[in-house]
Design a protein around this motif. Structure first.
Motif, PDB file in Angstrom:
ATOM      1  N   THR A  22      41.324  38.285  40.991  1.00 44.47           N
ATOM      2  CA  THR A  22      41.838  39.713  40.521  1.00 44.47           C
ATOM      3  C   THR A  22      40.677  40.557  40.505  1.00 44.47           C
ATOM      4  O   THR A  22      39.532  40.175  40.986  1.00 44.47           O
ATOM      5  CB  THR A  22      42.234  39.389  39.121  1.00 44.47           C
ATOM      6  N   ILE A  23      40.778  41.714  40.054  1.00 44.84           N
ATOM      7  CA  ILE A  23      39.584  42.689  40.171  1.00 44.84           C
ATOM      8  C   ILE A  23      38.460  42.117  39.239  1.00 44.84           C
ATOM      9  O   ILE A  23      37.320  42.540  39.392  1.00 44.84           O
ATOM     10  CB  ILE A  23      40.323  44.107  39.600  1.00 44.84           C
ATOM     11  N   TYR A  24      38.881  41.388  37.987  1.00 46.30           N
ATOM     12  CA  TYR A  24      37.805  41.003  37.293  1.00 46.30           C
ATOM     13  C   TYR A  24      36.889  40.021  37.980  1.00 46.30           C
ATOM     14  O   TYR A  24      35.568  39.901  37.444  1.00 46.30           O
ATOM     15  CB  TYR A  24      38.574  40.414  35.954  1.00 46.30           C
ATOM     16  N   ASP A  25      37.143  39.418  39.024  1.00 43.96           N
ATOM     17  CA  ASP A  25      36.406  38.620  39.659  1.00 43.96           C
ATOM     18  C   ASP A  25      35.561  39.223  40.551  1.00 43.96           C
ATOM     19  O   ASP A  25      34.521  38.451  41.227  1.00 43.96           O
ATOM     20  CB  ASP A  25      37.462  37.222  40.411  1.00 43.96           C
ATOM     21  N   ARG A  26      35.522  40.345  40.768  1.00 46.77           N
ATOM     22  CA  ARG A  26      34.840  41.003  41.727  1.00 46.77           C
ATOM     23  C   ARG A  26      33.669  41.418  41.045  1.00 46.77           C
ATOM     24  O   ARG A  26      33.504  41.872  40.095  1.00 46.77           O
ATOM     25  CB  ARG A  26      35.492  42.121  42.523  1.00 46.77           C
TER      26      ARG A  26
END
Lengths: 250, 170
Positions: free
Chosen positions: A57-61
């Motif tokens: 997800t965007i949170y993992d980037r």
């Protein structure tokens, strides 16, 4: 021409499908089971978000991943011109158009403020005074958006609440020629909106941020910077009062 | 040790709320607010917002540390201000008289005997770490073009990240 034709063709063709109507009515006669299945579907994946195929997800980037990434200027110009066109179709006059562009820029400023501060190598303090805030705008923000700092930052001599940031060659109006009937329209209104978003987001209420084209040396075409734009920031009285109070306290 | 975490928007409206317990020193990460005072958490945090307003222009740090206490429930409130003045509030309530449940953030050094010390360096650093982690995730959440100013954050992934940060630091 082709589209109305084909539309007309569909007109007379409509009756034949009516023969299949009884078929379609079957589900309608028992609406409850179908509705239940339809309702059950969204409930089932309510918790299961749709993840990208990489499962990230965007949170993992990493938040700094795109720190140095640059956007193609052509892509920006294309999108920006489309944006102006979109706004232009919905407004009455130049003032309205500038207001719309201003509003489109505000959320951008509101988001960039925390992002850019977060990205700075040693997290600086929150801007609590006018000058650090404006310096943030002319250096960090400008460098992020346009790849270079703004040209000047001045305080109006006539009005203490007014500050001016000037840019000799604003990127936003580089590929835009303003038709004569639109007079003083300046595409910098979008950047003005970004500035307003930053100021308001940081808790510095403004009466308005506006963009004014000022061809240098009064020469219009003859000036060195024909596209020079001044962004005029007018802070509210309350902000100045607070600033004064803080100055005394320190 | 129980925690109540809230993100507060510009109109003093909660954008996100979470409750959890300590995961350090054998804690299981579940909050144990006594039911008779649990409803007070929001009031205590709301009251602390006044103090944030007072300090936010004087103290230009993002992490304002422990800013308020509520002696009846022996709770402490810490605050983190984002640059655009969204407030992260963390209420900490140590459980007195129950050594197992009350093993604290600063179990290493900030916690002596039964007294929870919110200004102990270890406690402050733990909370700072938590806030910084949430700050990064919060930026990612708000970068979403469909996220409007002062919208609630409903993403379960964000909630999961907050819980992970809590487990890691608190």
């Amino acid at each position: 021409m082709a589209t109305p034709h084909s539309l007309h063709h569909e007109g007379p063709q409509k009756p034949p499908p009516s023969t299949t109507l009884p078929l379609r009515q079957h589900p309608q006669q028992q609406p409850q089971p179908t509705q239940q299945t339809v309702q059950a579907l969204p409930v089932q994946p309510a918790t299961g978000l749709r993840y990208p195929s990489s499962k990230k997800t965007i949170y993992d980037r990493n938040i700094n991943r795109s720190k140095t990434a640059e956007l193609s200027r052509a892509a920006f110009a294309y999108l920006f011109i489309e944006m102006i066109g979109y706004a232009q179709r919905r407004v009455k006059g130049v003032a309205d158009l500038e207001k719309r562009l201003n509003e489109a820029g505000q959320p951008l400023g509101h988001r960039l403020l925390p992002l850019l501060l977060h990205r700075l190598p040693s997290p600086p303090p929150r801007p609590t005074r006018i000058l650090p805030l404006l310096q943030f705008i002319t250096t960090t923000l400008w460098r992020h958006l346009f790849g270079r700092p703004a040209d000047t930052l001045e305080r109006s001599a006539a009005n203490a609440a007014e500050y001016m940031i000037s840019d000799n060659e604003p990127l936003v109006s580089q590929y835009i020629s303003v038709p004569r009937e639109m007079g003083n329209f300046n595409a910098g209104a979008f950047v003005a909106g970004v500035i307003e978003g930053v100021c308001v987001g940081a808790g510095f209420e403004v009466e308005g941020v506006t963009a004014h084209g000022v061809a240098e040396q009064g020469g219009g075409e003859g000036g060195m910077w024909p596209g020079k734009t001044v962004f005029l920031i007018r802070f509210c009285a309350g902000v100045l009062e607070r600033e004064e109070g803080l100055g005394k306290g320190m | 040790m129980s925690y109540y975490f809230a993100i507060i928007g510009h109109h003093d409206n909660p954008l996100f709320e979470a409750e959890f317990g300590t995961s350090k020193s054998g804690g299981d990460g579940a909050s144990r607010f006594p039911p008779q005072t649990r409803y007070m958490n929001q009031f205590i945090v709301h009251a602390a917002l006044d103090i944030v307003c007072e300090t936010q222009w004087v103290n230009s740090a993002m992490y304002l540390k422990a800013i308020d206490t509520h002696p009846p429930t022996s709770s402490h409130v810490s605050c983190f201000l984002t640059p655009n003045n969204i407030r992260f509030m963390l209420l900490v309530q140590p459980h007195l008289g129950n050594p197992r449940a009350s093993s604290a953030v600063g179990g290493r050094s900030g916690y002596r005997g039964e007294v929870y010390n919110p200004t102990a360096p270890a406690t402050e650093e733990a909370i700072r770490g938590f806030f910084n982690e949430v700050f990064g995730d919060w930026i990612k959440a708000t970068m979403n073009p469909f996220y409007g100013r002062d919208d609630r954050i409903t993403s379960p992934v964000f909630r999961g990240r907050v819980m992970t940060a809590a487990k890691k630091f608190l």
